[in-house]
Design a protein around this motif. Structure first.
Motif, mmCIF file in Angstrom:
data_model
loop_
_atom_site.group_PDB
_atom_site.id
_atom_site.type_symbol
_atom_site.label_atom_id
_atom_site.label_comp_id
_atom_site.label_asym_id
_atom_site.label_seq_id
_atom_site.Cartn_x
_atom_site.Cartn_y
_atom_site.Cartn_z
ATOM 1 N N CYS A 159 -25.072 7.241 22.329
ATOM 2 C CA CYS A 159 -23.632 7.538 22.319
ATOM 3 C C CYS A 159 -23.322 7.484 23.922
ATOM 4 C CB CYS A 159 -23.773 9.041 22.027
ATOM 5 S SG CYS A 159 -23.792 9.554 20.246
ATOM 6 N N VAL A 160 -21.927 7.192 24.057
ATOM 7 C CA VAL A 160 -21.284 7.481 25.353
ATOM 8 C C VAL A 160 -20.430 8.348 25.074
ATOM 9 C CG1 VAL A 160 -20.041 6.198 27.037
ATOM 10 C CG2 VAL A 160 -21.985 4.921 26.302
ATOM 11 N N ARG A 161 -20.321 9.577 25.961
ATOM 12 C CA ARG A 161 -19.273 10.416 25.857
ATOM 13 C C ARG A 161 -19.248 11.050 24.126
ATOM 14 N NH1 ARG A 161 -14.608 8.194 29.815
ATOM 15 N NH2 ARG A 161 -15.764 8.099 31.778
ATOM 16 N N GLY A 162 -20.274 11.022 23.616
ATOM 17 C CA GLY A 162 -20.372 11.558 22.386
ATOM 18 C C GLY A 162 -20.122 10.722 21.352
ATOM 19 N N VAL A 163 -19.529 9.320 21.741
ATOM 20 C CA VAL A 163 -19.193 8.212 20.608
ATOM 21 C C VAL A 163 -20.400 7.154 20.402
ATOM 22 C CG1 VAL A 163 -17.706 6.645 19.952
ATOM 23 C CG2 VAL A 163 -16.848 8.548 21.192
ATOM 24 N N PRO A 164 -20.861 6.997 19.330
ATOM 25 C CA PRO A 164 -22.227 6.026 19.117
ATOM 26 C C PRO A 164 -21.764 4.701 19.388
ATOM 27 C CG PRO A 164 -22.039 7.617 17.137
ATOM 28 C CD PRO A 164 -20.852 7.742 18.066
ATOM 29 N N THR A 165 -22.488 3.913 20.180
ATOM 30 C CA THR A 165 -22.383 2.675 20.561
ATOM 31 C C THR A 165 -22.950 1.763 19.601
ATOM 32 O OG1 THR A 165 -23.922 2.372 22.360
ATOM 33 C CG2 THR A 165 -21.830 2.988 22.988
ATOM 34 N N PHE A 166 -23.716 2.298 18.690
ATOM 35 C CA PHE A 166 -24.584 1.408 17.701
ATOM 36 C C PHE A 166 -23.823 1.671 16.595
ATOM 37 C CE2 PHE A 166 -28.608 1.317 20.473
ATOM 38 C CZ PHE A 166 -28.282 -0.034 20.753
ATOM 39 N N ASP A 167 -23.910 0.793 15.401
ATOM 40 C CA ASP A 167 -23.257 1.206 14.079
ATOM 41 C C ASP A 167 -24.276 2.010 13.393
ATOM 42 O OD1 ASP A 167 -21.940 0.863 11.816
ATOM 43 O OD2 ASP A 167 -21.927 -1.107 11.493
ATOM 44 N N LEU A 168 -23.946 3.234 13.071
ATOM 45 C CA LEU A 168 -24.709 3.882 12.434
ATOM 46 C C LEU A 168 -24.010 4.282 11.008
ATOM 47 C CD1 LEU A 168 -26.029 6.569 14.828
ATOM 48 C CD2 LEU A 168 -27.045 4.355 14.060
ATOM 49 N N GLY A 169 -22.923 3.494 10.500
ATOM 50 C CA GLY A 169 -22.240 3.792 9.255
ATOM 51 C C GLY A 169 -20.998 4.882 9.398
ATOM 52 N N PRO A 170 -20.214 4.756 8.216
ATOM 53 C CA PRO A 170 -18.862 5.630 8.463
ATOM 54 C C PRO A 170 -19.231 7.229 8.173
ATOM 55 C CG PRO A 170 -19.211 4.418 6.259
ATOM 56 C CD PRO A 170 -20.452 3.999 6.898
ATOM 57 N N ARG A 171 -20.759 7.521 7.358
ATOM 58 C CA ARG A 171 -20.658 8.867 7.184
ATOM 59 C C ARG A 171 -21.848 9.591 7.806
ATOM 60 N NH1 ARG A 171 -21.067 9.860 0.650
ATOM 61 N NH2 ARG A 171 -20.026 11.856 1.745
ATOM 62 N N THR A 172 -21.906 9.376 9.254
ATOM 63 C CA THR A 172 -22.865 9.534 10.086
ATOM 64 C C THR A 172 -22.278 10.510 11.309
ATOM 65 O OG1 THR A 172 -24.223 7.781 9.627
ATOM 66 C CG2 THR A 172 -24.883 9.107 11.641
ATOM 67 N N ASP A 173 -22.921 11.809 11.533
ATOM 68 C CA ASP A 173 -22.509 12.751 12.560
ATOM 69 C C ASP A 173 -23.678 12.676 13.680
ATOM 70 O OD1 ASP A 173 -20.030 13.555 11.422
ATOM 71 O OD2 ASP A 173 -21.141 14.251 9.930
ATOM 72 N N VAL A 174 -23.404 12.415 14.698
ATOM 73 C CA VAL A 174 -24.690 12.407 15.687
ATOM 74 C C VAL A 174 -24.446 13.789 16.683
ATOM 75 C CG1 VAL A 174 -25.660 11.194 17.678
ATOM 76 C CG2 VAL A 174 -24.566 10.135 15.628
ATOM 77 N N LEU A 175 -25.700 14.361 16.948
ATOM 78 C CA LEU A 175 -25.792 15.352 17.925
ATOM 79 C C LEU A 175 -26.519 14.586 19.299
ATOM 80 C CD1 LEU A 175 -24.963 18.240 18.741
ATOM 81 C CD2 LEU A 175 -27.125 18.978 17.576
ATOM 82 N N ASP A 176 -26.029 14.359 20.037
ATOM 83 C CA ASP A 176 -26.349 13.614 21.212
ATOM 84 C C ASP A 176 -27.282 14.597 22.372
ATOM 85 O OD1 ASP A 176 -26.946 11.121 22.738
ATOM 86 O OD2 ASP A 176 -25.607 11.877 24.035
ATOM 87 N N GLY A 177 -28.323 14.105 22.918
ATOM 88 C CA GLY A 177 -28.858 14.744 23.929
ATOM 89 C C GLY A 177 -29.378 16.130 23.766
#
Length: 328
Positions: A201-219
């Motif tokens: 993630c950069v500023r909370g937005v994934p830079t890798f493609d994790l699909g359309p239904r994925t939520d990420v909690l970073d760091g």
């Protein structure tokens, strides 16, 4: 060479690496920079010591020697000219940069209350490349589905470091989120990405493609992050990398009891080795995980062997597949 890494490096090291053969650059996995000691690279499961002209040798005598000034400059760039704003990363011993590349650090530890507060006088850097390999999970995912193919089994992915755990899990997240022929429609996926390696993630937005239904909690620390995901995002599948503490294991247990399927990774060559760790022993003894993926690496390929827990015994889920790790 990847621009996000190239731009971080001191000019002298940039010049050396820019002269490497194209095939070496294509398969770069690690750059090891040690103050006053030979520059080393790992590529395609091999290693070598480049000299000032980019010529590789298995022997360190003629290698380029990074200076103290270069190491100081590299740390300054990595911490954006503020060591104290990266105190947590320095305490953990690594910094993740744009693109999901992780840079391990070693030097003098500063202690506070008997615990590491941060690293100082950093003299060793291990730059580990992260790459997305789309499709590498395609032959594994069908072996992880339940009998009705409505969701995945609780799954533990095992291997020693640098055998492809994170690369495989990243693609499994994408496939589960998008949906496949075997799992139509996809599922809601929550990723707790403590080291920013799965999603980059950069500023909370994934830079890798994790699909359309994925939520990420970073760091976020894994144990706390899993509980936050359960409460806030109602995932159907929860994915976490490198569980290792008792708190991690307790959070995995809570997720499973909440009806959420869990895919986790852990270090270890096999179940016996991983089961020696207190954090995993209880989960394994309770038979929580129903699928186990064991990865072994050979050059640019890795072998993924999926085993299923049938009653108290493990058995091969299906014939093992050999999956190619494509390099970019």
């Amino acid at each position: 060479m990847n621009d996000s890494i190239h731009d971080l490096l001191p000019p002298g090291i940039q010049a050396v690496l820019s002269k490497l053969p194209g095939e070496v650059v294509r398969t770069l996995e690690e750059i090891r920079i040690r103050e006053g000691r030979p520059l080393e690279i790992l590529y395609g499961s091999r290693h070598g010591f480049p000299d000032a002209f980019g010529r590789l040798s298995p022997f360190p005598e003629q290698a380029y020697i990074p200076s103290r000034e270069e190491c100081v400059r590299l740390l300054d760039v990595l911490t954006r000219h503020s060591l104290y704003s990266f105190e947590e990363e320095l305490r953990r011993g690594y910094i993740t940069v744009a693109g999901g590349h992780r840079i391990g650090l070693a030097g003098r530890a500063v202690l506070e209350g008997g615990k590491v507060k941060m690293l100082k006088d950093v003299t060793s850097f291990n730059i580990r490349y992260a790459r997305q390999v789309k499709g590498c999970g395609g032959r594994v995912l069908p072996q992880l589905l339940d009998r009705d193919a409505t969701t995945v089994h609780h799954t533990l992915v095992l291997s020693p470091p640098q055998q492809g755990k994170t690369t495989l899990v990243r693609d499994l997240v994408r496939l589960i989120s998008e949906g496949t022929r075997e799992l139509p429609g996809g599922r809601k996926v929550g990723v707790v990405d403590e080291r920013s390696e799965i999603a980059a993630c950069v500023r909370g937005v994934p830079t890798f493609d994790l699909g359309p239904r994925t939520d990420v909690l970073d760091g976020c620390p894994k144990a706390e992050g899993m509980m936050m995901m359960i409460r806030s995002m109602s995932p159907e599948v929860l994915v976490v990398d490198e569980i290792g503490t008792l708190q991690d294991a307790e959070a995995v247990w809570e997720a499973m009891n909440a009806g959420i399927r869990v895919i986790a990774t852990a270090h270890g060559r096999d179940l016996e080795e991983s089961g020696g760790r207190p954090a995993l022993r209880k989960l394994l003894q309770e038979g929580i995980f129903r699928r186990f993926v064991q990865l072994t690496r050979q050059g640019e390929r890795f072998d993924a062997r999926v085993k299923e827990l049938a009653g108290p015994r493990l058995r091969q889920a299906r014939a093992p597949d050999e999956l190619e790790v494509r390099r970019c």
